[in-house]
Design a protein around this motif. Structure first.
Motif, PDB file in Angstrom:
ATOM      1  N   ASP A   1      30.562  25.620  45.185  1.00  0.00           N
ATOM      2  CA  ASP A   1      30.151  25.462  46.581  1.00  0.00           C
ATOM      3  C   ASP A   1      30.329  23.989  46.981  1.00  0.00           C
ATOM      4  O   ASP A   1      30.516  23.119  46.126  1.00  0.00           O
ATOM      5  CB  ASP A   1      28.663  25.859  46.703  1.00  0.00           C
TER       6      ASP A   1
ATOM      7  N   LYS B   1      45.800  37.658  42.223  1.00  0.00           N
ATOM      8  CA  LYS B   1      44.351  37.678  42.000  1.00  0.00           C
ATOM      9  C   LYS B   1      44.010  37.598  40.506  1.00  0.00           C
ATOM     10  O   LYS B   1      44.742  38.159  39.685  1.00  0.00           O
ATOM     11  CB  LYS B   1      43.766  38.969  42.567  1.00  0.00           C
TER      12      LYS B   1
ATOM     13  N   ASN C   1      40.419  30.352  46.492  1.00  0.00           N
ATOM     14  CA  ASN C   1      39.270  31.091  47.041  1.00  0.00           C
ATOM     15  C   ASN C   1      38.503  31.705  45.886  1.00  0.00           C
ATOM     16  O   ASN C   1      39.064  32.517  45.143  1.00  0.00           O
ATOM     17  CB  ASN C   1      39.746  32.228  47.957  1.00  0.00           C
TER      18      ASN C   1
ATOM     19  N   ASP D   1      43.365  34.052  44.737  1.00  0.00           N
ATOM     20  CA  ASP D   1      42.004  34.568  44.879  1.00  0.00           C
ATOM     21  C   ASP D   1      41.423  34.893  43.516  1.00  0.00           C
ATOM     22  O   ASP D   1      42.072  35.555  42.699  1.00  0.00           O
ATOM     23  CB  ASP D   1      42.005  35.847  45.723  1.00  0.00           C
TER      24      ASP D   1
ATOM     25  N   ILE E   1      30.609  38.332  42.168  1.00  0.00           N
ATOM     26  CA  ILE E   1      29.866  39.588  42.212  1.00  0.00           C
ATOM     27  C   ILE E   1      28.965  39.600  40.970  1.00  0.00           C
ATOM     28  O   ILE E   1      29.327  39.011  39.941  1.00  0.00           O
ATOM     29  CB  ILE E   1      30.813  40.820  42.255  1.00  0.00           C
TER      30      ILE E   1
ATOM     31  N   HIS F   1      35.410  34.025  44.672  1.00  0.00           N
ATOM     32  CA  HIS F   1      34.474  35.070  45.088  1.00  0.00           C
ATOM     33  C   HIS F   1      33.567  35.399  43.895  1.00  0.00           C
ATOM     34  O   HIS F   1      33.948  35.180  42.749  1.00  0.00           O
ATOM     35  CB  HIS F   1      35.231  36.348  45.485  1.00  0.00           C
TER      36      HIS F   1
ATOM     37  N   PHE G   1      37.785  44.599  44.801  1.00  0.00           N
ATOM     38  CA  PHE G   1      38.400  43.278  45.057  1.00  0.00           C
ATOM     39  C   PHE G   1      39.911  43.342  44.759  1.00  0.00           C
ATOM     40  O   PHE G   1      40.726  42.793  45.494  1.00  0.00           O
ATOM     41  CB  PHE G   1      37.717  42.231  44.170  1.00  0.00           C
TER      42      PHE G   1
ATOM     43  N   LEU H   1      37.910  36.227  41.327  1.00  0.00           N
ATOM     44  CA  LEU H   1      36.583  36.849  41.333  1.00  0.00           C
ATOM     45  C   LEU H   1      35.879  36.506  40.026  1.00  0.00           C
ATOM     46  O   LEU H   1      36.400  36.803  38.947  1.00  0.00           O
ATOM     47  CB  LEU H   1      36.705  38.374  41.464  1.00  0.00           C
TER      48      LEU H   1
END
Ligand code: UTP
Length: 289
Positions: free
Chosen positions: A68, A5, A97, A51, A101, A99, A119, A53
């Motif tokens: 997107d 991550k 992926n 992943d 916040i 993500h 996360f 964030l």
């Protein structure tokens, strides 16, 4: 434990690029035709991160839109057989992926990283700052991951910046522990030249163990009235060993106008589609300077 991550804090105001950053996130400013954040995300992909964030803030939704699916645009490009443009638009979103916040208030880099706590959970992770773009054969964060696999401790990516520039960076106090590797003894955020323990600066790439979150929760406001990641790392260094690794690669400080311009020129000169015409143009204008 494998590093899977990464966290990209991108909630800052980007005041050095006002007025451009009033309505457009700093991370969406392009180096030629690619937003700067995409260079960072590609580095993460190339280093095997699964992943990611991204910490954003109000007014930065363009970052979310960029990762997107652009349904209408993709349909039209597909219909018109514009394969190259189609892959430029969508490839990155399929490879990792992403993500998001939102940091509610910009209380500093340390405060932003704390938003990643749930996360990340209890695994070591990468932190990558968008202000530093690194060109290297092996991805910069991948180099740190390799070092982590050897020593199993937090690692800060560092390079020498010259004593005249220390006041812009987190500067490390360290001693040699192997090839390009150092043990961290201390660290100071943006010191004056005369107070700097060295000219080795932390340049926007970190591997950090999850124990950092306890430290961040206890970190008071520091330099600039912000919760500093540097202060939390100093706290962590009292509990666990931390290393610094002098990574291989050319790094651009694209958070500054000079660095941004240098990156734009160098990247253009390395692009087969732009190189010839652009270098001819540069040769022409440099004769006139
Ligand atoms: P900077 O100090 O470079 O701030 O933050 P900035 O807003 O990006 O840019 P300037 O200096 O005003 O031009 C270093 C990194 O930490 C993030 C920023 O987005 C940047 O990647 N950051 C900073 C946050 O995510 N939240 C904060 O509260 C502060």
């Amino acid at each position: 434990m494998k590093i899977r991550k990464a966290v990209i804090p991108a909630a800052g105001f980007g005041t050095r690029f006002l007025p451009a950053t009033k309505a457009v996130p700093k991370e969406m400013l392009p180096i030629i035709d690619k937003p700067t954040i995409q260079y960072i995300v590609e580095e993460a992909v190339n280093a095997g991160i699964e992943d990611l964030l991204i910490i954003t803030s109000r007014g930065k939704d363009a970052l979310i839109n960029h990762f997107d699916k652009a349904f209408e645009l993709e349909t039209i490009l597909e219909r018109d057989g514009k394969e190259e443009m189609l892959s430029a638009v969508r490839d990155i979103s399929y490879k990792i992926n992403v993500h998001f916040i939102r940091q509610q208030e910009q209380k500093g880099l340390g405060h932003a990283v704390l938003y990643a706590k749930s996360f990340i959970g209890r695994e070591p992770f990468a932190v990558m700052l968008g202000d530093d773009v690194v060109v290297s054969d092996k991805p910069c964060i991948g180099q740190l991951i390799e070092q982590y696999e050897q020593c199993g401790a937090s690692i800060l990516g560092v390079q020498k910046v010259g004593m005249e520039h220390v006041s812009k960076y987190g500067i490390v106090d360290c001693e040699n522990a192997g090839e390009r590797l150092y043990t961290l003894k201390g660290m100071v955020e943006k010191p004056k030249k005369e107070d700097a323990p060295s000219d080795m600066a932390v340049l926007g790439r970190y591997i950090i163990t999850p124990a950092i979150f306890d430290c961040l929760e206890k970190t008071p406001k520091g330099a600039g009235g912000e919760i500093q990641l540097t202060d939390a790392l100093v706290m962590l260094a009292k509990k666990e060993k931390i290393y610094a690794y002098d990574f291989i690669g050319k790094r651009y400080d694209i958070g500054s106008k000079q660095g941004f311009l240098q990156a734009t020129v160098d990247f253009a000169l390395s692009r087969p589609d732009l190189k010839d015409d652009f270098s001819a143009y540069l040769k022409n204008i440099t004769q006139k300077i």
